[in-house]
Motif scaffolding. Structure first.
Motif, PDB file in Angstrom:
ATOM      1  N   GLN A 246      11.383  26.176  48.311  1.00 60.57           N
ATOM      2  CA  GLN A 246      11.848  26.085  49.327  1.00 60.57           C
ATOM      3  C   GLN A 246      12.061  24.978  50.287  1.00 60.57           C
ATOM      4  O   GLN A 246      10.876  25.539  50.823  1.00 60.57           O
ATOM      5  N   PRO A 247      11.232  23.884  50.231  1.00 64.74           N
ATOM      6  CA  PRO A 247      11.027  22.668  51.194  1.00 64.74           C
ATOM      7  C   PRO A 247      12.104  22.750  52.342  1.00 64.74           C
ATOM      8  O   PRO A 247      11.204  22.406  53.574  1.00 64.74           O
ATOM      9  N   GLY A 248      13.223  22.960  53.098  1.00 63.65           N
ATOM     10  CA  GLY A 248      14.021  23.758  54.136  1.00 63.65           C
ATOM     11  C   GLY A 248      13.365  24.675  54.710  1.00 63.65           C
ATOM     12  O   GLY A 248      13.043  24.178  55.905  1.00 63.65           O
ATOM     13  N   ARG A 249      12.612  25.563  54.637  1.00 63.87           N
ATOM     14  CA  ARG A 249      12.534  26.701  54.872  1.00 63.87           C
ATOM     15  C   ARG A 249      10.903  26.052  55.261  1.00 63.87           C
ATOM     16  O   ARG A 249      10.223  26.715  56.526  1.00 63.87           O
ATOM     17  N   LEU A 250      10.065  25.380  54.539  1.00 63.73           N
ATOM     18  CA  LEU A 250       8.766  25.199  54.705  1.00 63.73           C
ATOM     19  C   LEU A 250       8.152  23.867  56.474  1.00 63.73           C
ATOM     20  O   LEU A 250       8.270  24.488  57.219  1.00 63.73           O
ATOM     21  N   ILE A 251       9.878  23.500  56.037  1.00 65.28           N
ATOM     22  CA  ILE A 251      10.022  22.208  57.059  1.00 65.28           C
ATOM     23  C   ILE A 251      10.963  22.798  58.661  1.00 65.28           C
ATOM     24  O   ILE A 251       9.980  22.793  60.019  1.00 65.28           O
TER      25      ILE A 251
ATOM     26  N   VAL B 261      20.502  19.227  50.730  1.00 63.52           N
ATOM     27  CA  VAL B 261      20.180  18.767  49.241  1.00 63.52           C
ATOM     28  C   VAL B 261      19.079  19.260  47.962  1.00 63.52           C
ATOM     29  O   VAL B 261      19.537  19.118  46.982  1.00 63.52           O
ATOM     30  N   THR B 262      18.143  20.462  48.590  1.00 61.84           N
ATOM     31  CA  THR B 262      17.233  20.901  47.399  1.00 61.84           C
ATOM     32  C   THR B 262      18.540  22.154  46.699  1.00 61.84           C
ATOM     33  O   THR B 262      18.111  21.697  44.988  1.00 61.84           O
ATOM     34  N   TYR B 263      20.049  22.529  47.420  1.00 60.93           N
ATOM     35  CA  TYR B 263      20.327  23.875  46.471  1.00 60.93           C
ATOM     36  C   TYR B 263      21.496  22.697  45.918  1.00 60.93           C
ATOM     37  O   TYR B 263      21.833  23.578  44.157  1.00 60.93           O
TER      38      TYR B 263
ATOM     39  N   ASP C 228      23.098  21.074  40.384  1.00 60.17           N
ATOM     40  CA  ASP C 228      23.762  20.116  39.417  1.00 60.17           C
ATOM     41  C   ASP C 228      23.020  20.259  38.338  1.00 60.17           C
ATOM     42  O   ASP C 228      23.265  20.356  37.256  1.00 60.17           O
ATOM     43  N   ARG C 229      21.268  20.493  38.296  1.00 57.63           N
ATOM     44  CA  ARG C 229      20.536  20.561  37.171  1.00 57.63           C
ATOM     45  C   ARG C 229      20.679  22.104  36.265  1.00 57.63           C
ATOM     46  O   ARG C 229      20.847  21.930  35.403  1.00 57.63           O
ATOM     47  N   ARG C 230      21.040  22.849  36.897  1.00 51.97           N
ATOM     48  CA  ARG C 230      21.635  24.091  36.331  1.00 51.97           C
ATOM     49  C   ARG C 230      23.028  24.272  35.125  1.00 51.97           C
ATOM     50  O   ARG C 230      22.798  24.338  34.226  1.00 51.97           O
ATOM     51  N   ASP C 231      23.872  23.229  36.062  1.00 53.84           N
ATOM     52  CA  ASP C 231      25.192  22.666  35.630  1.00 53.84           C
ATOM     53  C   ASP C 231      25.032  22.254  34.942  1.00 53.84           C
ATOM     54  O   ASP C 231      25.517  22.857  33.400  1.00 53.84           O
ATOM     55  N   ARG C 232      24.039  21.377  34.871  1.00 50.97           N
ATOM     56  CA  ARG C 232      23.589  20.353  33.651  1.00 50.97           C
ATOM     57  C   ARG C 232      22.956  21.550  32.077  1.00 50.97           C
ATOM     58  O   ARG C 232      23.099  20.706  31.136  1.00 50.97           O
ATOM     59  N   ILE C 233      22.654  21.942  32.478  1.00 47.92           N
ATOM     60  CA  ILE C 233      21.688  22.994  31.580  1.00 47.92           C
ATOM     61  C   ILE C 233      22.272  24.145  30.848  1.00 47.92           C
ATOM     62  O   ILE C 233      22.333  24.019  29.822  1.00 47.92           O
ATOM     63  N   THR C 234      23.027  24.103  31.412  1.00 48.51           N
ATOM     64  CA  THR C 234      24.685  24.753  30.836  1.00 48.51           C
ATOM     65  C   THR C 234      25.262  24.734  29.523  1.00 48.51           C
ATOM     66  O   THR C 234      25.672  25.545  29.367  1.00 48.51           O
ATOM     67  N   GLU C 235      25.827  23.447  30.937  1.00 46.19           N
ATOM     68  CA  GLU C 235      27.327  22.706  29.654  1.00 46.19           C
ATOM     69  C   GLU C 235      25.929  22.618  28.091  1.00 46.19           C
ATOM     70  O   GLU C 235      26.391  21.710  27.426  1.00 46.19           O
ATOM     71  N   SER C 236      25.383  21.591  28.220  1.00 48.40           N
ATOM     72  CA  SER C 236      24.419  21.262  26.914  1.00 48.40           C
ATOM     73  C   SER C 236      23.872  22.235  26.228  1.00 48.40           C
ATOM     74  O   SER C 236      23.896  22.396  24.340  1.00 48.40           O
ATOM     75  N   SER C 237      23.693  23.741  26.820  1.00 51.29           N
ATOM     76  CA  SER C 237      23.054  24.789  25.633  1.00 51.29           C
ATOM     77  C   SER C 237      24.555  25.563  25.200  1.00 51.29           C
ATOM     78  O   SER C 237      24.624  25.870  24.514  1.00 51.29           O
ATOM     79  N   ASP C 238      25.916  25.517  26.117  1.00 49.60           N
ATOM     80  CA  ASP C 238      27.323  25.314  25.808  1.00 49.60           C
ATOM     81  C   ASP C 238      28.352  25.016  24.334  1.00 49.60           C
ATOM     82  O   ASP C 238      28.554  25.385  23.220  1.00 49.60           O
ATOM     83  N   ARG C 239      27.364  23.486  24.371  1.00 54.25           N
ATOM     84  CA  ARG C 239      27.006  22.811  22.946  1.00 54.25           C
ATOM     85  C   ARG C 239      27.025  23.421  21.342  1.00 54.25           C
ATOM     86  O   ARG C 239      26.620  23.608  21.309  1.00 54.25           O
TER      87      ARG C 239
END
Length: 74
Positions: free
Chosen positions: A7-12, A56-58, A63-74
């Motif tokens: 979590q880069p926000g917490r690091l900063i 931004v990290t969140y 977005d990445r998690r949503d794309r992975i679930t969309e591709s696995s639903d097909r």
């Protein structure tokens, strides 16, 4: 021990607060004469940057998690 996600926000935020603490320590020992109005904006700016990076990290991970679930639903 389980691995946790980076979590880069917490690091900063941590680095900014440690830096402010070091500046206050230097000021209290007399090695530096730093006015309070120099430390407060630096700290608030750093925490604002940390919040922005965290958002931004969140968004990227969501977005990445949503794309992975969309591709696995097909």
């Amino acid at each position: 021990m389980r691995r946790h996600e980076f979590q880069p926000g917490r690091l900063i935020a941590g680095l900014v607060l440690v830096t402010a603490g070091v500046f206050y320590l230097l000021d209290s020992t007399g090695r530096a004469d730093l006015p309070w109005f120099a430390i407060i904006p630096m700290t608030l700016g750093g925490l604002s940057l940390a919040a922005l990076v965290g958002l931004v990290t969140y968004a990227v991970r969501r977005d990445r998690r949503d794309r992975i679930t969309e591709s696995s639903d097909r």
